[in-house]
Design a protein around this motif. Structure first.
Motif, mmCIF file in Angstrom:
data_model
loop_
_atom_site.group_PDB
_atom_site.id
_atom_site.type_symbol
_atom_site.label_atom_id
_atom_site.label_comp_id
_atom_site.label_asym_id
_atom_site.label_seq_id
_atom_site.Cartn_x
_atom_site.Cartn_y
_atom_site.Cartn_z
ATOM 1 N N LEU A 1 0.825 -1.205 0.000
ATOM 2 C CA LEU A 1 0.000 0.000 0.000
ATOM 3 C C LEU A 1 0.866 1.266 0.000
ATOM 4 N N GLU A 2 1.959 1.236 0.746
ATOM 5 C CA GLU A 2 2.854 2.396 0.796
ATOM 6 C C GLU A 2 3.484 2.659 -0.567
ATOM 7 N N GLU A 3 3.844 1.591 -1.286
ATOM 8 C CA GLU A 3 4.400 1.748 -2.631
ATOM 9 C C GLU A 3 3.372 2.349 -3.571
ATOM 10 N N TYR A 4 2.133 1.940 -3.409
ATOM 11 C CA TYR A 4 1.045 2.466 -4.230
ATOM 12 C C TYR A 4 0.845 3.961 -3.957
ATOM 13 N N LEU A 5 0.886 4.329 -2.673
ATOM 14 C CA LEU A 5 0.705 5.726 -2.305
ATOM 15 C C LEU A 5 1.893 6.581 -2.734
ATOM 16 N N ALA A 6 3.091 6.021 -2.682
ATOM 17 C CA ALA A 6 4.280 6.759 -3.122
ATOM 18 C C ALA A 6 4.176 7.111 -4.598
ATOM 19 N N ALA A 7 3.628 6.190 -5.375
ATOM 20 C CA ALA A 7 3.461 6.437 -6.811
ATOM 21 C C ALA A 7 2.417 7.518 -7.061
ATOM 22 N N THR B 1 -0.966 10.185 2.047
ATOM 23 C CA THR B 1 0.095 9.390 2.662
ATOM 24 C C THR B 1 0.109 9.585 4.175
ATOM 25 N N GLU B 2 -0.093 10.824 4.619
ATOM 26 C CA GLU B 2 -0.119 11.107 6.050
ATOM 27 C C GLU B 2 -1.338 10.465 6.709
ATOM 28 N N ALA B 3 -2.482 10.485 6.021
ATOM 29 C CA ALA B 3 -3.690 9.851 6.554
ATOM 30 C C ALA B 3 -3.483 8.343 6.693
ATOM 31 N N LYS C 1 -1.174 7.534 9.769
ATOM 32 C CA LYS C 1 -1.868 7.611 11.058
ATOM 33 C C LYS C 1 -2.731 6.372 11.293
ATOM 34 N N ALA C 2 -3.452 5.930 10.261
ATOM 35 C CA ALA C 2 -4.297 4.740 10.391
ATOM 36 C C ALA C 2 -3.443 3.498 10.607
ATOM 37 N N LYS C 3 -2.365 3.397 9.842
ATOM 38 C CA LYS C 3 -1.455 2.240 9.952
ATOM 39 C C LYS C 3 -0.847 2.152 11.346
ATOM 40 N N ASP C 4 -0.373 3.278 11.874
ATOM 41 C CA ASP C 4 0.262 3.271 13.195
ATOM 42 C C ASP C 4 -0.705 2.786 14.271
ATOM 43 N N ARG C 5 -1.959 3.159 14.148
ATOM 44 C CA ARG C 5 -2.938 2.736 15.142
ATOM 45 C C ARG C 5 -3.220 1.240 15.029
ATOM 46 N N ALA D 1 -9.688 1.382 10.247
ATOM 47 C CA ALA D 1 -9.097 2.541 10.892
ATOM 48 C C ALA D 1 -9.057 3.741 9.959
ATOM 49 N N SER D 2 -9.374 4.907 10.529
ATOM 50 C CA SER D 2 -9.283 6.164 9.801
ATOM 51 C C SER D 2 -9.023 7.279 10.811
ATOM 52 N N ALA D 3 -8.169 8.227 10.436
ATOM 53 C CA ALA D 3 -7.850 9.326 11.339
ATOM 54 C C ALA D 3 -8.814 10.490 11.194
ATOM 55 N N ASP D 4 -9.243 10.783 9.967
ATOM 56 C CA ASP D 4 -10.116 11.919 9.720
ATOM 57 C C ASP D 4 -10.999 11.661 8.498
#
Length: 264
Positions: free
Chosen positions: A50-56, A63-65, A68-72, A92-95
């Protein structure tokens, strides 16, 4: 709130952009693919994809959202790593804020989703297969209840039958004529009293089923026990149970009971 109501809340949850992390993680220790904590590798791999997808996509806010969800999610799993059962499902969702966790006792496939809504199809299928249920196991000595959903037992409790046998034993030996007697009338009388008292005990508990069903959000009620006791308890209920099985499992583990009731 019942699981059905929680599912509806999740179904209604949306955000303008992608903000919801849905994680289905297989942690079943009996699964050969899960030997030596393989779920840890799968967790990292899922996030990495997922991070690779978001980086692209190169969207800093998204990415920041996600972070936050991943860390939780990671913290939740790490804090409960010794009690993960067969699987865990997390949304999970932060906002806007969302955090729903379900530890389940049924096999699941590991999947990760990053969408503008919780991906609940798999969770819905689990609840359809293992609905919110009360399992009633009547026997002579007690009535055991299991409160269960999605293969997980949230509560396991028992009501004990107070037969008053000590008093009846004293009465059994009374004989106004002073002789022992030749018939079985005292024994028959004892059996009749036991049966009547047991039926009253069942009727009292059966009358509470509707209240339990409402308070515990049961969608179904199942009875399993020896034929005589199972039928007697079912007959005392105001509403017919969803199933009746003639098998004594009062001393069996919850997993075996669930397998017998749901056949999975």
């Amino acid at each position: 709130m019942s699981l059905s109501e929680e599912l509806q809340t999740l179904k209604d949850f949306h955000c303008e952009n992608r903000c919801v992390l849905s994680v289905y993680l297989n942690t079943n220790p009996a699964d050969p693919d899960q030997q030596k904590g393989a779920w840890k590798i799968q967790l990292k791999s899922g996030f990495k994809r997922l991070e690779e997808y978001l980086a692209a996509a190169d969207d800093k806010a998204e990415t920041e959202a996600f972070k936050k969800a991943k860390d939780r999610v990671v913290k939740e799993i790490e804090d409960n790593r010794n009690d993960l059962k067969k699987g865990v499902v997390i949304f999970a969702s932060a906002d806007p804020e969302l955090f729903s966790v379900y530890y389940v006792q049924i096999p699941i496939e590991t999947n990760f989703y990053w969408e503008d809504h919780p991906v609940i199809d798999e969770l819905h299928n689990m609840l359809s297969a293992y609905p919110n249920s009360g399992i009633v196991m009547p026997s002579f000595g007690n009535v055991r209840f299991l409160d269960t959903a999605m293969g997980y037992v949230g509560d396991d409790f028992t009501y004990t039958f107070d037969s008053g046998l000590d008093v009846w034993r004293e009465q059994k030996g009374l004989n106004p004529s002073g002789s022992r007697g030749t018939g079985g009338s005292h024994v028959d009388d004892l059996d009749d009293r036991l049966k009547e008292n047991l039926e009253r005990f069942y009727k009292s508990l059966a009358g509470d089923i509707s209240k339990m069903k409402k308070e515990r959000h049961w969608d179904e009620v199942h009875i399993i026990g020896e034929a005589e006791y199972a039928q007697a308890f079912a007959a005392a209920m105001q509403k017919k149970p969803d199933s009746i099985q003639h098998k004594n499992l009062n001393n069996s583990g919850a997993d075996k009971v669930l397998h017998e009731v749901f056949g999975k």
